[in-house]
Design a protein around this motif. Structure first.
Motif, PDB file in Angstrom:
ATOM      1  N   LEU A  26     -39.543 -15.252  79.022  1.00 50.57           N
ATOM      2  CA  LEU A  26     -40.821 -15.469  79.662  1.00 50.57           C
ATOM      3  C   LEU A  26     -39.581 -14.618  81.484  1.00 50.57           C
ATOM      4  CD1 LEU A  26     -44.350 -17.059  78.912  1.00 50.57           C
ATOM      5  CD2 LEU A  26     -43.441 -14.490  78.944  1.00 50.57           C
ATOM      6  N   VAL A  27     -39.363 -15.945  82.040  1.00 47.58           N
ATOM      7  CA  VAL A  27     -38.670 -15.084  82.730  1.00 47.58           C
ATOM      8  C   VAL A  27     -36.973 -14.150  82.310  1.00 47.58           C
ATOM      9  CG1 VAL A  27     -36.296 -15.914  84.310  1.00 47.58           C
ATOM     10  CG2 VAL A  27     -38.441 -17.684  83.941  1.00 47.58           C
ATOM     11  N   ALA A  29     -37.782 -11.699  80.710  1.00 44.28           N
ATOM     12  CA  ALA A  29     -38.714 -10.210  80.194  1.00 44.28           C
ATOM     13  C   ALA A  29     -39.308  -9.323  82.056  1.00 44.28           C
ATOM     14  CB  ALA A  29     -39.679 -10.775  79.464  1.00 44.28           C
ATOM     15  N   VAL A  30     -39.699 -10.732  83.090  1.00 44.12           N
ATOM     16  CA  VAL A  30     -40.182 -10.810  84.007  1.00 44.12           C
ATOM     17  C   VAL A  30     -39.067  -9.870  85.152  1.00 44.12           C
ATOM     18  CG1 VAL A  30     -41.259 -11.983  85.755  1.00 44.12           C
ATOM     19  CG2 VAL A  30     -42.014 -12.105  83.988  1.00 44.12           C
ATOM     20  N   ALA A  31     -37.600 -10.291  84.588  1.00 47.90           N
ATOM     21  CA  ALA A  31     -36.981 -10.390  85.190  1.00 47.90           C
ATOM     22  C   ALA A  31     -36.182  -9.071  84.780  1.00 47.90           C
ATOM     23  CB  ALA A  31     -35.339 -11.128  85.008  1.00 47.90           C
ATOM     24  N   GLY A  33     -38.856  -6.805  84.141  1.00 45.33           N
ATOM     25  CA  GLY A  33     -39.308  -5.825  84.248  1.00 45.33           C
ATOM     26  C   GLY A  33     -38.871  -5.046  86.026  1.00 45.33           C
ATOM     27  N   ILE A  34     -38.351  -6.391  86.577  1.00 46.47           N
ATOM     28  CA  ILE A  34     -38.485  -5.788  88.205  1.00 46.47           C
ATOM     29  C   ILE A  34     -36.669  -5.159  88.249  1.00 46.47           C
ATOM     30  CG2 ILE A  34     -37.622  -6.893  90.190  1.00 46.47           C
ATOM     31  CD1 ILE A  34     -39.105  -9.505  89.653  1.00 46.47           C
TER      32      ILE A  34
END
Length: 67
Positions: A26-27, A29-31, A33-34
Motif C-alpha cells: 500500500l505504501v 502504491a500510494v507513493a 500515485g503521488i
C-alpha cells in the motif's frame, strides 16, 4: 500448550509478515500515485508556460504570403 514468548512469536510470525507485506504494498502504491500526479501537474504547468512564452499561438503555423 506452550505459552512461552518464542512459541507466540512462531505462531504469529506468518500473520505479522502478511500484514507487513500488505502495508509495504500500500505504501508503494500510494507513493507511485503521488509521483504520477506530480508528473502530470508539472507537465501541464510546463506546457502552460511554454504556450504563454509563445504568445498563446503554440498551434499557429506561419504561411508565406502569395507573391
Amino acid at each position: 500448550m506452550d505459552l512461552s514468548p518464542s512459541a507466540w512469536l512462531e505462531a504469529l510470525l506468518p500473520s505479522v509478515l502478511a500484514v507487513a507485506a500488505v502495508t509495504a504494498a500500500l505504501v508503494c502504491a500510494v507513493a507511485a500515485g503521488i509521483v504520477v500526479v506530480l508528473r502530470l501537474v508539472l507537465r501541464r504547468r510546463h506546457r502552460a508556460v511554454r504556450e504563454e512564452a509563445a504568445g498563446g499561438l503554440s498551434g499557429f503555423t506561419w504561411t508565406p504570403p502569395d507573391e
